[in-house]
Design a protein around this motif. Structure first.
Motif, PDB file in Angstrom:
ATOM      1  N   GLU A   1       0.651  -1.211  -0.015  1.00  0.00           N
ATOM      2  CA  GLU A   1      -0.187   0.013  -0.238  1.00  0.00           C
ATOM      3  C   GLU A   1       0.686   1.320   0.146  1.00  0.00           C
ATOM      4  OE1 GLU A   1      -2.464  -0.421   3.437  1.00  0.00           O
ATOM      5  OE2 GLU A   1      -3.255  -2.354   2.753  1.00  0.00           O
ATOM      6  N   PHE A   2       0.949   1.823  -1.211  1.00  0.00           N
ATOM      7  CA  PHE A   2       1.889   3.068  -1.441  1.00  0.00           C
ATOM      8  C   PHE A   2       1.040   4.324  -1.588  1.00  0.00           C
ATOM      9  CE2 PHE A   2       4.201  -0.646  -2.973  1.00  0.00           C
ATOM     10  CZ  PHE A   2       5.098  -0.578  -1.880  1.00  0.00           C
ATOM     11  N   GLY A   3       1.671   5.356  -1.250  1.00  0.00           N
ATOM     12  CA  GLY A   3       1.052   6.771  -1.364  1.00  0.00           C
ATOM     13  C   GLY A   3      -0.047   7.015  -0.322  1.00  0.00           C
ATOM     14  N   VAL A   4      -0.891   8.077  -0.543  1.00  0.00           N
ATOM     15  CA  VAL A   4      -1.996   8.465   0.557  1.00  0.00           C
ATOM     16  C   VAL A   4      -3.004   7.644   0.125  1.00  0.00           C
ATOM     17  CG1 VAL A   4      -3.383  10.463   1.053  1.00  0.00           C
ATOM     18  CG2 VAL A   4      -0.979  10.871   0.110  1.00  0.00           C
ATOM     19  N   PRO A   5      -3.467   6.922   1.459  1.00  0.00           N
ATOM     20  CA  PRO A   5      -4.431   6.210   1.405  1.00  0.00           C
ATOM     21  C   PRO A   5      -5.746   6.814   1.012  1.00  0.00           C
ATOM     22  CG  PRO A   5      -3.681   6.376   3.825  1.00  0.00           C
ATOM     23  CD  PRO A   5      -2.782   7.200   2.764  1.00  0.00           C
ATOM     24  N   SER A   6      -6.702   6.111   0.508  1.00  0.00           N
ATOM     25  CA  SER A   6      -8.048   6.707   0.272  1.00  0.00           C
ATOM     26  C   SER A   6      -8.981   6.756   1.398  1.00  0.00           C
ATOM     27  CB  SER A   6      -8.959   5.667  -0.634  1.00  0.00           C
ATOM     28  OG  SER A   6      -8.137   5.283  -1.773  1.00  0.00           O
ATOM     29  N   PHE A   7      -8.540   6.361   2.461  1.00  0.00           N
ATOM     30  CA  PHE A   7      -9.345   6.315   3.712  1.00  0.00           C
ATOM     31  C   PHE A   7      -8.341   6.411   4.774  1.00  0.00           C
ATOM     32  CE2 PHE A   7     -12.423   4.356   0.944  1.00  0.00           C
ATOM     33  CZ  PHE A   7     -13.468   5.042   1.027  1.00  0.00           C
ATOM     34  N   VAL A   8      -8.655   7.458   5.758  1.00  0.00           N
ATOM     35  CA  VAL A   8      -7.652   7.476   6.846  1.00  0.00           C
ATOM     36  C   VAL A   8      -7.918   6.463   7.772  1.00  0.00           C
ATOM     37  CG1 VAL A   8      -7.076   8.932   8.931  1.00  0.00           C
ATOM     38  CG2 VAL A   8      -7.603  10.176   6.902  1.00  0.00           C
ATOM     39  N   LYS A   9      -6.726   5.754   8.425  1.00  0.00           N
ATOM     40  CA  LYS A   9      -6.786   4.664   9.418  1.00  0.00           C
ATOM     41  C   LYS A   9      -6.315   5.489  10.875  1.00  0.00           C
ATOM     42  CE  LYS A   9      -5.838   0.852   6.625  1.00  0.00           C
ATOM     43  NZ  LYS A   9      -4.989  -0.206   6.283  1.00  0.00           N
ATOM     44  N   ALA A  10      -7.036   5.099  11.725  1.00  0.00           N
ATOM     45  CA  ALA A  10      -6.279   5.629  12.910  1.00  0.00           C
ATOM     46  C   ALA A  10      -6.189   4.541  13.863  1.00  0.00           C
ATOM     47  CB  ALA A  10      -7.156   6.824  13.572  1.00  0.00           C
ATOM     48  N   THR A  11      -5.240   4.755  14.995  1.00  0.00           N
ATOM     49  CA  THR A  11      -5.227   3.749  16.048  1.00  0.00           C
ATOM     50  C   THR A  11      -5.109   4.663  17.452  1.00  0.00           C
ATOM     51  OG1 THR A  11      -3.929   2.116  14.985  1.00  0.00           O
ATOM     52  CG2 THR A  11      -4.001   1.816  17.266  1.00  0.00           C
ATOM     53  N   LEU A  12      -5.831   4.273  18.416  1.00  0.00           N
ATOM     54  CA  LEU A  12      -5.872   4.856  19.477  1.00  0.00           C
ATOM     55  C   LEU A  12      -5.346   4.287  20.732  1.00  0.00           C
ATOM     56  CD1 LEU A  12      -7.097   7.608  21.362  1.00  0.00           C
ATOM     57  CD2 LEU A  12      -9.053   6.163  21.928  1.00  0.00           C
ATOM     58  N   ILE A  13      -4.292   4.960  21.330  1.00  0.00           N
ATOM     59  CA  ILE A  13      -3.654   4.703  22.405  1.00  0.00           C
ATOM     60  C   ILE A  13      -4.345   5.408  23.362  1.00  0.00           C
ATOM     61  CG2 ILE A  13      -1.506   4.098  23.708  1.00  0.00           C
ATOM     62  CD1 ILE A  13      -2.001   2.374  21.071  1.00  0.00           C
ATOM     63  N   GLY A  14      -4.939   4.869  24.504  1.00  0.00           N
ATOM     64  CA  GLY A  14      -5.638   5.329  25.484  1.00  0.00           C
ATOM     65  C   GLY A  14      -4.610   6.248  26.500  1.00  0.00           C
TER      66      GLY A  14
END
Length: 102
Positions: A76-89
């Motif tokens: 998966e290269f370049g800017v992703p179509s959808f933002v992924k996020a991981t939350l570390i509380g």
């Protein structure tokens, strides 16, 4: 300006990112935590006596590396179509800058 605000607003506690706020409060003649509490929103090891939120930056960095390696593994290269996020509380860490709970 800070001293004027402090005397006018009379907060029970101040949430801050900056440790120099402690000196500003002291310079205004107030005692911490007796007159006002201080909470550091991103608590640092260099200010271990402060109460505040441990943002677990080490775990956040590890999660970012894991995400990047996963993207490379899946080509998966370049800017992703959808933002992924991981939350570390964050975790609360008690300290001398706030009163103890009764």
């Amino acid at each position: 300006m800070f001293r004027t605000w402090l005397r006018k607003a009379r907060p029970d506690v101040i949430l801050t990112l900056h440790s120099f706020v402690r000196e500003l409060v002291n310079d205004a003649g107030l005692r911490i935590p007796e007159n006002v509490g201080l909470i550091q929103l991103e608590r640092r090891a260099s200010h271990a006596d402060w109460a505040g939120m441990d943002q677990h930056n080490d775990q956040t960095g590890a999660a970012a590396v894991d995400m990047l390696l996963g993207m490379l593994h899946h080509q998966e290269f370049g800017v992703p179509s959808f933002v992924k996020a991981t939350l570390i509380g964050a975790s609360w860490v008690a300290g001398n800058t706030v009163r103890s709970r009764v």
